[in-house]
Motif scaffolding. Structure first.
Motif, PDB file in Angstrom:
ATOM      1  N   PRO A 195       0.801  -1.226   0.000  1.00  0.00           N
ATOM      2  CA  PRO A 195       0.000   0.000   0.000  1.00  0.00           C
ATOM      3  C   PRO A 195       0.830   1.270   0.000  1.00  0.00           C
ATOM      4  CG  PRO A 195       0.054  -0.944   2.191  1.00  0.00           C
ATOM      5  CD  PRO A 195       0.748  -1.920   1.293  1.00  0.00           C
ATOM      6  N   GLY A 196       2.099   1.191   0.388  1.00  0.00           N
ATOM      7  CA  GLY A 196       2.908   2.401   0.505  1.00  0.00           C
ATOM      8  C   GLY A 196       2.551   3.187   1.756  1.00  0.00           C
ATOM      9  N   ASP A 197       2.971   4.438   1.790  1.00  0.00           N
ATOM     10  CA  ASP A 197       2.763   5.273   2.975  1.00  0.00           C
ATOM     11  C   ASP A 197       1.285   5.393   3.323  1.00  0.00           C
ATOM     12  OD1 ASP A 197       5.474   5.716   3.097  1.00  0.00           O
ATOM     13  OD2 ASP A 197       5.387   7.570   1.938  1.00  0.00           O
ATOM     14  N   GLY A 198       0.994   5.439   4.618  1.00  0.00           N
ATOM     15  CA  GLY A 198      -0.376   5.611   5.080  1.00  0.00           C
ATOM     16  C   GLY A 198      -0.396   5.748   6.586  1.00  0.00           C
ATOM     17  N   ASP A 199      -1.462   6.323   7.111  1.00  0.00           N
ATOM     18  CA  ASP A 199      -1.545   6.594   8.545  1.00  0.00           C
ATOM     19  C   ASP A 199      -1.499   5.342   9.399  1.00  0.00           C
ATOM     20  OD1 ASP A 199      -1.685   9.282   8.045  1.00  0.00           O
ATOM     21  OD2 ASP A 199      -3.884   9.387   8.165  1.00  0.00           O
ATOM     22  N   ASP A 200      -1.951   4.188   8.852  1.00  0.00           N
ATOM     23  CA  ASP A 200      -2.066   2.973   9.659  1.00  0.00           C
ATOM     24  C   ASP A 200      -0.997   1.929   9.351  1.00  0.00           C
ATOM     25  OD1 ASP A 200      -4.349   3.883  10.996  1.00  0.00           O
ATOM     26  OD2 ASP A 200      -5.659   3.209   9.372  1.00  0.00           O
ATOM     27  N   GLU A 201      -0.060   2.231   8.455  1.00  0.00           N
ATOM     28  CA  GLU A 201       0.913   1.220   8.042  1.00  0.00           C
ATOM     29  C   GLU A 201       1.999   1.032   9.102  1.00  0.00           C
ATOM     30  OE1 GLU A 201      -0.113  -0.420   5.569  1.00  0.00           O
ATOM     31  OE2 GLU A 201      -1.610   1.068   4.973  1.00  0.00           O
ATOM     32  N   VAL A 202       2.263  -0.233   9.440  1.00  0.00           N
ATOM     33  CA  VAL A 202       3.208  -0.577  10.499  1.00  0.00           C
ATOM     34  C   VAL A 202       4.626  -0.670   9.950  1.00  0.00           C
ATOM     35  CG1 VAL A 202       3.878  -2.395  12.140  1.00  0.00           C
ATOM     36  CG2 VAL A 202       1.464  -1.781  11.855  1.00  0.00           C
ATOM     37  N   GLU A 203       5.558  -0.132  10.712  1.00  0.00           N
ATOM     38  CA  GLU A 203       6.974  -0.273  10.391  1.00  0.00           C
ATOM     39  C   GLU A 203       7.476  -1.619  10.916  1.00  0.00           C
ATOM     40  OE1 GLU A 203      11.127   2.186  11.187  1.00  0.00           O
ATOM     41  OE2 GLU A 203       9.508   2.270  12.668  1.00  0.00           O
ATOM     42  N   HIS A 204       8.086  -2.404  10.019  1.00  0.00           N
ATOM     43  CA  HIS A 204       8.654  -3.691  10.399  1.00  0.00           C
ATOM     44  C   HIS A 204      10.172  -3.640  10.282  1.00  0.00           C
ATOM     45  CE1 HIS A 204       4.889  -5.875  10.800  1.00  0.00           C
ATOM     46  NE2 HIS A 204       4.470  -5.311   9.679  1.00  0.00           N
ATOM     47  N   TRP A 205      10.817  -4.647  10.870  1.00  0.00           N
ATOM     48  CA  TRP A 205      12.276  -4.734  10.871  1.00  0.00           C
ATOM     49  C   TRP A 205      12.711  -5.920  10.039  1.00  0.00           C
ATOM     50  CZ3 TRP A 205      14.772  -0.776  13.424  1.00  0.00           C
ATOM     51  CH2 TRP A 205      13.900   0.085  14.140  1.00  0.00           C
ATOM     52  N   PHE A 206      14.011  -6.080   9.881  1.00  0.00           N
ATOM     53  CA  PHE A 206      14.559  -7.204   9.099  1.00  0.00           C
ATOM     54  C   PHE A 206      14.045  -7.184   7.662  1.00  0.00           C
ATOM     55  CE2 PHE A 206      13.549  -8.612  13.470  1.00  0.00           C
ATOM     56  CZ  PHE A 206      14.821  -8.574  14.000  1.00  0.00           C
ATOM     57  N   PRO A 207      14.362  -6.247   6.802  1.00  0.00           N
ATOM     58  CA  PRO A 207      15.474  -5.294   6.904  1.00  0.00           C
ATOM     59  C   PRO A 207      15.041  -3.855   7.192  1.00  0.00           C
ATOM     60  CG  PRO A 207      14.893  -5.561   4.619  1.00  0.00           C
ATOM     61  CD  PRO A 207      13.914  -6.383   5.403  1.00  0.00           C
ATOM     62  N   ASN A 208      13.880  -3.645   7.795  1.00  0.00           N
ATOM     63  CA  ASN A 208      13.420  -2.309   8.168  1.00  0.00           C
ATOM     64  C   ASN A 208      13.256  -1.387   6.970  1.00  0.00           C
ATOM     65  OD1 ASN A 208      14.401   0.592  10.008  1.00  0.00           O
ATOM     66  ND2 ASN A 208      12.459  -0.476  10.134  1.00  0.00           N
ATOM     67  N   ARG A 209      12.496  -1.867   5.987  1.00  0.00           N
ATOM     68  CA  ARG A 209      12.106  -0.993   4.879  1.00  0.00           C
ATOM     69  C   ARG A 209      11.018  -0.038   5.365  1.00  0.00           C
ATOM     70  NH1 ARG A 209      12.589  -6.021   1.945  1.00  0.00           N
ATOM     71  NH2 ARG A 209      14.470  -5.932   0.663  1.00  0.00           N
ATOM     72  N   PRO A 210      10.720   1.013   4.596  1.00  0.00           N
ATOM     73  CA  PRO A 210       9.659   1.937   5.018  1.00  0.00           C
ATOM     74  C   PRO A 210       8.323   1.217   5.200  1.00  0.00           C
ATOM     75  CG  PRO A 210      10.952   2.884   3.231  1.00  0.00           C
ATOM     76  CD  PRO A 210      11.393   1.459   3.359  1.00  0.00           C
ATOM     77  N   ALA A 211       7.499   1.707   6.110  1.00  0.00           N
ATOM     78  CA  ALA A 211       6.176   1.133   6.347  1.00  0.00           C
ATOM     79  C   ALA A 211       5.381   1.100   5.050  1.00  0.00           C
ATOM     80  CB  ALA A 211       5.438   1.948   7.403  1.00  0.00           C
ATOM     81  N   GLY A 212       4.604   0.028   4.882  1.00  0.00           N
ATOM     82  CA  GLY A 212       3.789  -0.106   3.681  1.00  0.00           C
ATOM     83  C   GLY A 212       4.498  -0.737   2.508  1.00  0.00           C
ATOM     84  N   ARG A 213       5.721  -1.268   2.733  1.00  0.00           N
ATOM     85  CA  ARG A 213       6.478  -1.964   1.690  1.00  0.00           C
ATOM     86  C   ARG A 213       6.669  -3.423   2.100  1.00  0.00           C
ATOM     87  NH1 ARG A 213       6.039   2.937   1.056  1.00  0.00           N
ATOM     88  NH2 ARG A 213       7.295   4.235  -0.353  1.00  0.00           N
ATOM     89  N   HIS A 214       6.819  -4.299   1.110  1.00  0.00           N
ATOM     90  CA  HIS A 214       7.128  -5.696   1.403  1.00  0.00           C
ATOM     91  C   HIS A 214       8.463  -5.803   2.127  1.00  0.00           C
ATOM     92  CE1 HIS A 214       3.845  -7.567  -0.693  1.00  0.00           C
ATOM     93  NE2 HIS A 214       4.167  -7.047  -1.861  1.00  0.00           N
ATOM     94  N   ASN A 215       8.488  -6.574   3.212  1.00  0.00           N
ATOM     95  CA  ASN A 215       9.746  -6.842   3.896  1.00  0.00           C
ATOM     96  C   ASN A 215      10.448  -8.067   3.326  1.00  0.00           C
ATOM     97  OD1 ASN A 215      10.250  -5.172   6.681  1.00  0.00           O
ATOM     98  ND2 ASN A 215       8.132  -5.112   6.000  1.00  0.00           N
ATOM     99  N   ASP A 216       9.701  -9.061   2.879  1.00  0.00           N
ATOM    100  CA  ASP A 216      10.299 -10.237   2.264  1.00  0.00           C
ATOM    101  C   ASP A 216      11.057  -9.833   1.005  1.00  0.00           C
ATOM    102  OD1 ASP A 216      10.265 -13.372   1.878  1.00  0.00           O
ATOM    103  OD2 ASP A 216       9.732 -12.485  -0.061  1.00  0.00           O
ATOM    104  N   GLY A 217      12.304 -10.296   0.899  1.00  0.00           N
ATOM    105  CA  GLY A 217      13.150  -9.871  -0.209  1.00  0.00           C
ATOM    106  C   GLY A 217      12.617 -10.246  -1.575  1.00  0.00           C
ATOM    107  N   THR A 218      12.121 -11.478  -1.718  1.00  0.00           N
ATOM    108  CA  THR A 218      11.598 -11.926  -3.013  1.00  0.00           C
ATOM    109  C   THR A 218      10.352 -11.152  -3.388  1.00  0.00           C
ATOM    110  OG1 THR A 218      12.462 -14.140  -2.511  1.00  0.00           O
ATOM    111  CG2 THR A 218      10.922 -13.943  -4.349  1.00  0.00           C
ATOM    112  N   CYS A 219       9.432 -10.976  -2.435  1.00  0.00           N
ATOM    113  CA  CYS A 219       8.207 -10.227  -2.710  1.00  0.00           C
ATOM    114  C   CYS A 219       8.513  -8.763  -3.024  1.00  0.00           C
ATOM    115  CB  CYS A 219       7.252 -10.325  -1.516  1.00  0.00           C
ATOM    116  SG  CYS A 219       6.619 -11.991  -1.217  1.00  0.00           S
ATOM    117  N   TYR A 220       9.537  -8.235  -2.377  1.00  0.00           N
ATOM    118  CA  TYR A 220       9.932  -6.849  -2.620  1.00  0.00           C
ATOM    119  C   TYR A 220      10.436  -6.675  -4.049  1.00  0.00           C
ATOM    120  CZ  TYR A 220      12.419  -2.409  -1.952  1.00  0.00           C
ATOM    121  OH  TYR A 220      12.871  -1.119  -2.059  1.00  0.00           O
TER     122      TYR A 220
END
Length: 341
Positions: A195-220
Motif C-alpha cells: 500500500p505504501g505510505d499511510g496513517d495505519d501502516e506498520v513499520e517492520h524490521w529485518f530489513p526495516n524498509r519503510p512502512a507499507g512496503r514488502h519486507n520479504d526480499g523476493t516479494c519486494y
C-alpha cells in the motif's frame, strides 16, 4: 457463535492478561508493538506502530505486513478452486504447470506443496527482479528428497501454488483473493500489493524498509503478487477470515474440510492444506484440531474449530524469531484463559 471461556475469567480479564504479556515483550525489546484480538471479543493495541520518521502509537486499526501468514490466503484460493471442482489436490502439480522441469514424471501433488512435504528445500534460486530469470529458476527447481519423506518449510511451494491458482482462474492472486475471499467476507483492508505510505501502516524490521512496503526480499523484488505471502492486513480483517472458518457458512463444505484436515503427520510435525497443526507449537488448552500460521515479521493467526476459538496476534518483531513466536503463543494462551506455567 459460542466463544470458549477457557477458564472462568472474563473476556476483559483475559485481554488484559494478554496485553500485559505483550507489554512485557515490548519492554524486553522482543517486539516494537502489538495488536491482539479474539473472535467475538475486544481488541487491544500496545507499543509503537512506527519509530521512523517519528514515533507513532499502535492502534487496533494498524495494518501489518503479515509475511507468511499470507500463505493461508494462497491455500484458501486453491481450496476454493478445489471445492468448485477446478483443482484436484491429489493430482501432480505439474498437471497445472506443465512447464516445470519435473514434467509428466512428477509425483509431487498439489496437496504435498500445501503441506511443505513435496521434497523441495527452502533455497531461493529464483530470487531476482528479472521476471524471465525468476520464472526460469522457479520452474527449474528440483526436489532434494522423495515426497512425504519429511517436512521442510519452503516458500517456493506456495509460489507454485499461487501460480496454479492464477493459471486456473485466469487472474492474479490479489484479484482472485479479493473477489473470492476478502470481498465476500467484508475484508476491505487486506491486499497483496504494497500500500505504501499511510496513517495505519506498520513499520517492520529485518530489513526495516519503510512502512507499507514488502519486507520479504523476493516479494519486494517481484512486480506481481507471490503465493508465498507478504499480504497486508489488520486484526479485524483476519478475524473475519477466521470466524468464517469457525462458522463454515460462506463457502462450500469441501473448502473448510480441506484446510482443517491433518494429512501429514511425521517426526512430530502435523500439517493440513496450508496450515500448521503441530502439537508442540499449538497454544496450550486448544484442541488437536487447531490450525495456525505464523509470519516472519511477527504475526500468528490461530483457529480452533472444536472450541470455537480464534485469535490473532500481530506484532512488529524486533528480537529473535523463535523467542517471538513463543511469545505470541503465550499471548494466545492468555487470550484463551490458559493458566500460565
Amino acid at each position: 457463535m459460542v466463544i470458549s471461556d477457557g477458564t472462568a475469567s472474563s473476556p476483559e480479564e483475559r485481554l488484559e492478561n494478554a496485553r500485559r504479556e505483550a507489554q512485557t515483550q515490548i519492554a524486553s525489546g522482543l517486539i516494537q508493538g502489538a495488536v491482539i484480538a479474539v473472535a467475538g471479543g475486544p481488541a487491544a493495541a500496545a507499543g509503537l506502530q512506527c519509530v521512523h520518521p517519528a514515533e507513532k502509537p499502535m492502534t487496533v486499526h494498524s495494518r501489518f505486513d503479515i509475511a507468511s501468514v499470507g500463505k493461508v490466503f494462497t491455500a484458501a484460493c486453491c481450496a476454493l478452486l478445489a471445492a468448485d471442482g477446478e483443482l484436484e489436490p491429489d493430482a501432480p502439480f505439474t498437471r497445472y504447470l506443465p512447464e516445470h522441469v519435473l514434467g509428466k514424471s512428477c509425483n509431487i501433488t498439489v496437496r504435498d506443496l500445501a503441506m511443505h512435504a513435496g521434497g523441495f528445500d527452502n533455497s531461493k534460486p529464483y530470487d531476482s527482479d528479472d521476471v524471465e530469470i525468476f520464472n526460469r529458476e522457479l520452474f527449474g527447481k528440483r526436489p532434494v528428497r522423495p515426497r512425504l519423506e519429511a517436512f521442510e518449510y519452503a516458500c517456493s511451494n506456495f509460489i507454485l501454488l499461487g501460480k496454479i491458482a492464477e493459471r486456473i482462474s485466469g487472474t492474479d492472486l490479489d484479484t482472485l483473493a479479493r473477489e473470492r475471499i476478502w470481498k465476500p467476507l467484508g475484508m476491505d483492508r487486506t491486499q497483496w500489493l504494497p500500500p505504501g505510505d499511510g496513517d495505519d501502516e506498520v513499520e517492520h524490521w529485518f530489513p526495516n524498509r519503510p512502512a507499507g512496503r514488502h519486507n520479504d526480499g523476493t516479494c519486494y523484488l517481484c512486480p506481481f503478487p507471490l503465493g508465498s505471502g507478504s499480504c497486508f492486513s489488520t486484526a479485524r480483517d483476519l478475524l473475519l477470515f477466521a470466524r468464517d472458518i469457525l462458522e463454515r457458512g460462506r463457502f462450500p463444505g469441501a473448502y473448510y474440510d480441506l484446510i482443517t484436515s491433518c494429512r501429514f503427520a511425521k517426526n512430530g510435525i502435523r500439517r493440513s492444506f496450508g496450515w500448521d497443526m503441530t502439537d508442540s507449537l499449538r497454544p496450550r488448552g486448544l484442541s488437536a484440531g487447531t490450525i495456525f500460521h505464523s509470519g516472519w515479521t511477527g504475526q500468528t493467526l490461530c483457529i480452533d474449530p472444536a472450541t470455537k476459538f480464534a485469535a490473532v496476534v500481530l506484532t512488529s518483531r524486533t528480537g529473535d524469531h523463535e523467542e517471538a513466536r513463543a511469545g505470541r503463543k503465550r499471548i494466545i494462551e492468555a487470550l484463551y484463559g490458559t493458566p500460565p506455567v
